[in-house]
Design an enzyme around this catalytic site. Structure first.
Site, mmCIF file in Angstrom:
data_model
loop_
_atom_site.group_PDB
_atom_site.id
_atom_site.type_symbol
_atom_site.label_atom_id
_atom_site.label_comp_id
_atom_site.label_asym_id
_atom_site.label_seq_id
_atom_site.Cartn_x
_atom_site.Cartn_y
_atom_site.Cartn_z
ATOM 1 N N MET A 28 -55.665 29.109 23.262
ATOM 2 C CA MET A 28 -55.764 28.759 24.684
ATOM 3 C C MET A 28 -56.998 29.440 25.288
ATOM 4 S SD MET A 28 -51.947 28.211 26.046
ATOM 5 C CE MET A 28 -51.516 29.906 26.335
ATOM 6 N N GLY A 29 -57.950 29.818 24.437
ATOM 7 C CA GLY A 29 -59.172 30.442 24.922
ATOM 8 C C GLY A 29 -58.959 31.900 25.267
ATOM 9 N N LEU A 31 -60.768 34.336 24.199
ATOM 10 C CA LEU A 31 -60.715 34.843 22.823
ATOM 11 C C LEU A 31 -61.011 36.342 22.762
ATOM 12 C CD1 LEU A 31 -62.542 31.932 20.937
ATOM 13 C CD2 LEU A 31 -60.126 32.127 21.588
ATOM 14 N N HIS A 35 -58.215 36.774 17.802
ATOM 15 C CA HIS A 35 -58.664 35.421 17.431
ATOM 16 C C HIS A 35 -59.816 35.503 16.435
ATOM 17 C CE1 HIS A 35 -57.050 34.742 21.646
ATOM 18 N NE2 HIS A 35 -56.362 33.852 20.945
ATOM 19 N N ASP A 154 -47.316 36.856 17.728
ATOM 20 C CA ASP A 154 -46.367 35.856 18.230
ATOM 21 C C ASP A 154 -45.481 35.423 17.066
ATOM 22 O OD1 ASP A 154 -47.399 35.551 20.998
ATOM 23 O OD2 ASP A 154 -49.211 35.032 19.907
ATOM 24 N N GLN A 157 -43.215 32.402 17.583
ATOM 25 C CA GLN A 157 -44.020 31.166 17.585
ATOM 26 C C GLN A 157 -44.408 30.783 16.154
ATOM 27 O OE1 GLN A 157 -47.374 30.245 20.445
ATOM 28 N NE2 GLN A 157 -48.627 31.065 18.801
ATOM 29 N N VAL A 180 -53.709 42.183 15.262
ATOM 30 C CA VAL A 180 -54.868 43.075 15.429
ATOM 31 C C VAL A 180 -54.580 43.959 16.637
ATOM 32 C CG1 VAL A 180 -57.351 43.179 15.864
ATOM 33 C CG2 VAL A 180 -56.402 41.349 14.441
ATOM 34 N N SER A 190 -54.610 38.393 25.517
ATOM 35 C CA SER A 190 -55.419 38.077 26.703
ATOM 36 C C SER A 190 -54.781 38.658 27.959
ATOM 37 C CB SER A 190 -55.632 36.570 26.834
ATOM 38 O OG SER A 190 -54.480 35.901 26.476
ATOM 39 N N ARG A 191 -53.488 38.979 27.877
ATOM 40 C CA ARG A 191 -52.830 39.566 29.059
ATOM 41 C C ARG A 191 -53.257 41.011 29.307
ATOM 42 N NH1 ARG A 191 -47.614 36.797 30.311
ATOM 43 N NH2 ARG A 191 -47.729 34.903 29.107
HETATM 44 O O1 PAF Z 1 -50.720 31.142 20.721
HETATM 45 C C1 PAF Z 1 -51.336 30.366 21.490
HETATM 46 O O2 PAF Z 1 -52.458 30.650 21.931
HETATM 47 C C2 PAF Z 1 -50.684 29.059 21.904
HETATM 48 O O3 PAF Z 1 -49.307 29.198 22.018
HETATM 49 C C3 PAF Z 1 -51.046 27.888 20.976
HETATM 50 C C4 PAF Z 1 -50.504 28.092 19.588
HETATM 51 C C5 PAF Z 1 -52.555 27.710 20.932
HETATM 52 C C6 PAF Z 1 -50.436 26.583 21.539
HETATM 53 O O4 PAF Z 1 -50.912 26.307 22.812
#
Ligand code: PAF
Length: 266
Positions: A28-29, A31, A35, A154, A157, A180, A190-191
């Site tokens: 979601m950018g 970075l 990332h 995550d 996820q 990391v 990013s938070r």
């Molecule tokens: O982890 C993330 O940044 C988001 O949940 C993802 C996997 C890009 C889906 O929008």
């Protein structure tokens, strides 16, 4: 590096990539080094590296959280360039949700606990967008040559995406990459940039407590005493993990900033 402004531009470009292995990093950018580590691993293991940047509205259960999410495209592209990314896909919400999100991917077990319990609909949004992105990104249909890179921070996820890839026979290999951390142990997110200096100094206590507390109750109490508002803190095995794969999971707020982390136990 080729930047595809929209899905059609990528679909045209990818015709020239047949026969190459693909490493895909959806984001979601905003970075950061976490990332960059995913991109570095993809760069090492694949012929072509694709990064997507899309702030996915369907996974935000709180509109303020979506509005506050940092949009930092120029620095993101600079990081991508220096990580050796070949292609960047920038889809729009209208392109990704032509149905207005009436169709969605839903999981009914793993997605109901931990973050799923306190963020209704969050994982429907994540799974739906990842499903769409995997369909759009795919090159040749060989799971050994199509690799999806996601971070272990995550963990829930990652578990759900692995499960979806298996359940729907998607031709992808899911590669989970270690979290990391900053030098003081705080998981990259990013938070983190939304923490005040005082809260940023306190934040590493989350990871330290998860690692060191004798049990989940003690960890919760230690964090609450230090000033965290704990959303959940649980020791559990998630998904189809091998026996003994017990982990400690937590989400906790510092002011309005929600941090998550997890560590292996035993
Ligand atoms: O982890 C993330 O940044 C988001 O949940 C993802 C996997 C890009 C889906 O929008």
């Amino acid at each position: 590096m080729i930047v595809a402004q929209g899905i059609d531009a990528w679909l045209t470009t990818k015709r020239g990539l047949a026969g190459r292995s693909l490493g895909f990093v959806p984001t979601m950018g905003n970075l950061h080094a976490g990332h960059a580590a995913l991109l570095a691993r993809a760069r090492q293991e694949c012929d072509t590296v694709l990064l997507s940047v899309f702030v996915n509205p369907t996974q935000f259960d709180d509109p303020d959280d979506l509005a506050r999410y940092p949009r930092t495209l120029e620095p993101d592209l600079a990081l991508a360039r220096s990580a050796g990314v070949d292609h960047v896909l920038l889809p729009t919400a209208a392109e990704l949700y032509p149905d207005g999100y009436t169709y969605k991917v839903q999981e009914s077990a793993v997605s109901t606990v931990l973050c799923g319990a306190s963020r209704p609909g969050h994982f429907d949004g994540v799974l739906s967008v990842v499903m769409k992105l995997l369909q759009i990104a795919q090159l040749g249909g060989d799971p050994a040559a199509q690799r999806l890179y996601m971070g272990e921070k995550d963990w829930q996820q990652l578990t759900l995406v692995r499960g979806m890839v298996d359940a729907f026979f998607l031709p992808w290999t899911v590669v989970g990459c270690p979290t990391v951390r900053e030098a003081d142990g705080l998981a990259m997110s990013s938070r983190n940039s939304r923490l005040t200096a005082e809260r940023r100094a306190l934040a590493p206590l989350l990871a330290k407590t998860l690692r060191e507390a004798p049990d989940a109750d003690a960890a919760r109490a230690a964090l609450e005493t230090a000033g965290f508002r704990v959303d959940y803190l649980e020791d559990r095995v998630l998904g189809a993990a091998p026996p003994g794969a017990m982990r400690r999971f937590a989400a906790a707020f510092l002011d309005e900033v929600r941090l998550i982390d997890n560590v292996a136990l035993g």
